[in-house]
Design an enzyme around this catalytic site. Structure first.
Site, mmCIF file in Angstrom:
data_model
loop_
_atom_site.group_PDB
_atom_site.id
_atom_site.type_symbol
_atom_site.label_atom_id
_atom_site.label_comp_id
_atom_site.label_asym_id
_atom_site.label_seq_id
_atom_site.Cartn_x
_atom_site.Cartn_y
_atom_site.Cartn_z
ATOM 1 N N LYS A 38 0.188 3.861 -2.643
ATOM 2 C CA LYS A 38 -0.741 4.992 -2.537
ATOM 3 C C LYS A 38 -0.030 6.333 -2.374
ATOM 4 O O LYS A 38 -0.674 7.386 -2.476
ATOM 5 C CB LYS A 38 -1.715 4.759 -1.387
ATOM 6 C CG LYS A 38 -2.623 3.539 -1.594
ATOM 7 C CD LYS A 38 -3.641 3.401 -0.478
ATOM 8 C CE LYS A 38 -4.546 2.206 -0.688
ATOM 9 N NZ LYS A 38 -3.947 0.937 -0.225
ATOM 10 N N SER A 65 -5.812 3.921 4.536
ATOM 11 C CA SER A 65 -5.273 3.167 3.402
ATOM 12 C C SER A 65 -6.375 2.487 2.592
ATOM 13 O O SER A 65 -6.235 1.349 2.137
ATOM 14 C CB SER A 65 -4.263 2.118 3.891
ATOM 15 O OG SER A 65 -3.528 1.582 2.813
ATOM 16 N N SER A 80 0.798 -1.235 0.000
ATOM 17 C CA SER A 80 0.000 0.000 0.000
ATOM 18 C C SER A 80 0.826 1.279 0.000
ATOM 19 O O SER A 80 0.265 2.375 -0.099
ATOM 20 C CB SER A 80 -0.951 0.017 1.201
ATOM 21 O OG SER A 80 -2.091 -0.770 0.940
#
Length: 397
Positions: free
Chosen positions: A76, A133, A73
């Site tokens: 991102k 997230s 993640s």
């Protein structure tokens, strides 16, 4: 003179052997001392790691920072960077409502449980990404910006190329597992460095908790996946990551003592080891390095003489403060500056428009740089003004 007459050859030989043994032992001890001065490994539980200073990009620590790994993640960070760019260009606004597609609502993993057809403001979706997230929020904003998720991914990879990131390739805006979805600790640090140029991003990534749909039946409590935001002084971002393949990852930033640092760790076996590695890196930065201000925002660097402008001279100034990052024990304060203006500068120019760069060098190595801008708007002169300027120049000769 020492008299060895009468001393047997045996004792002379014994003396020589003992003397040589003493010298050899001293050499061994010296080697052990030298080995003990070696810098300890700061991120022993991570596959790769890097520590940089945000303003200058100076690398303070590096452990296999170019090793290609899945970023999970932390992907991102690029998603957030493109969102912030669009907000800056005002192609989207924080209070704009976005209708969630079935595709965005179908995202698994970390999410804020968006429903197909639901409308949510850009700012709330941004909170969902930065704090929790959220994969569904990432795709919803990606679709709004580029039309489709695939089109947004193309923009992500284009931006990676613009930043010179040769070891990064994105397949989605979320970091969910996908073949050839890859990056490095170094590349993540560079993306974070760019993202942090948008000062307002840390007002989201630095929040430990918040709420979405406040007061509604489906109210959602956001809790930051980056626990260092709460437990490490100065940390105000940025992005965690975890998949079975990537293990525990974190790109963190801290701002203390007039110095913003970025620490990245990838491939830790547990979240505790990940957080400990990042904390150790940040400790190392603030215990061993300091930021020295060399120039202030607005400092004049040179004059700009520009043809066909209303005035003869304009001030060229620094857009931002310039700092030197150095080890605290270093005493070398000598440095030199070199500046270069763009070629073929012609009016009109907007106020604070970039027209060049100032470089800071130490021992021939660039250690910092800053943008040069015009302090005021420069308008194109009309014929009468050009005539007056020409006459003035002739009078001065």
């Amino acid at each position: 003179m020492f008299n060895i007459k009468g001393v047997s050859k045996f004792f002379v030989l014994l003396f020589i052997i003992a003397f040589l043994h003493l010298i050899t032992q001293q050499d061994v001890n010296a080697q052990v001392t030298s080995t003990n001065t070696k810098q300890p490994e700061l991120a022993k539980d991570a596959k790769s790691a890097i520590l940089i200073e945000q303003r200058t990009g100076a690398i303070l620590y590096d452990k296999k920072a170019h090793q290609v790994l899945p970023p999970a993640s932390m992907t991102k960070l690029m998603t957030l960077l493109l969102i912030m760019e669009e907000l800056d260009k005002e192609t989207i606004t924080l209070d704009e409502n976005i209708r969630v597609s079935e595709h965005a609502a179908s995202m698994g993993g970390s999410q804020i449980f968006l429903e197909a057809g639901e409308e949510m403001k850009v700012e709330d979706l941004l909170k969902g990404i930065a704090i929790a997230s959220a994969n569904d929020a990432s795709v919803a904003l990606a679709e709004r910006i580029a039309g489709t998720e695939d089109a947004f991914v193309k923009k992500m990879n284009l931006k990676a190329r613009e930043l010179g990131l040769e070891n990064t390739n994105f397949k989605n805006p979320t970091g969910l597992p996908a073949a050839e979805h890859k990056s490095t600790a170094y590349d993540m640090a560079i993306i974070a460095k760019e993202l942090l140029n948008y000062k307002e991003i840390t007002s989201y990534t630095g929040k430990y908790e918040d709420y979405l749909r406040k007061g509604q039946e489906n109210e959602f409590w956001l809790v930051n996946t980056n626990k260092l935001v709460k437990f490490y002084d100065g940390v105000d971002g940025l992005k965690t990551g975890y998949t079975n393949e990537a293990k525990y990852c974190l790109t963190a930033t801290a701002n203390k003592n007039n110095m913003r640092t970025i620490a990245v760790v990838m491939g830790a076996e547990t979240s505790k080891e990940r957080n400990q590695s990042v904390s150790t890196l940040l400790d190392f930065a603030y215990q061993n390095y300091e930021a020295i201000k060399l120039y202030e925002k607005g400092d004049k660097v040179t004059d700009l003489k520009i043809l066909k402008a209303k005035k003869n001279n304009y001030d060229v100034v620094l857009k931002e403060d310039i700092f030197l990052i150095r080890k605290k024990e270093e005493k070398n304060n000598s440095y030199e500056t070199k500046w270069e203006l763009s070629k073929n500068i012609v009016p009109p120019l907007q106020k604070e428009e970039k027209i060049g760069m100032l470089g800071i060098f130490q021992d021939g190595k660039k250690i910092g740089e800053g943008e040069l801008i015009v302090e005021q708007k420069i308008e194109k002169a009309n014929l009468i003004q050009l005539f007056r300027t020409s006459m003035h120049e002739l009078m001065l000769r």
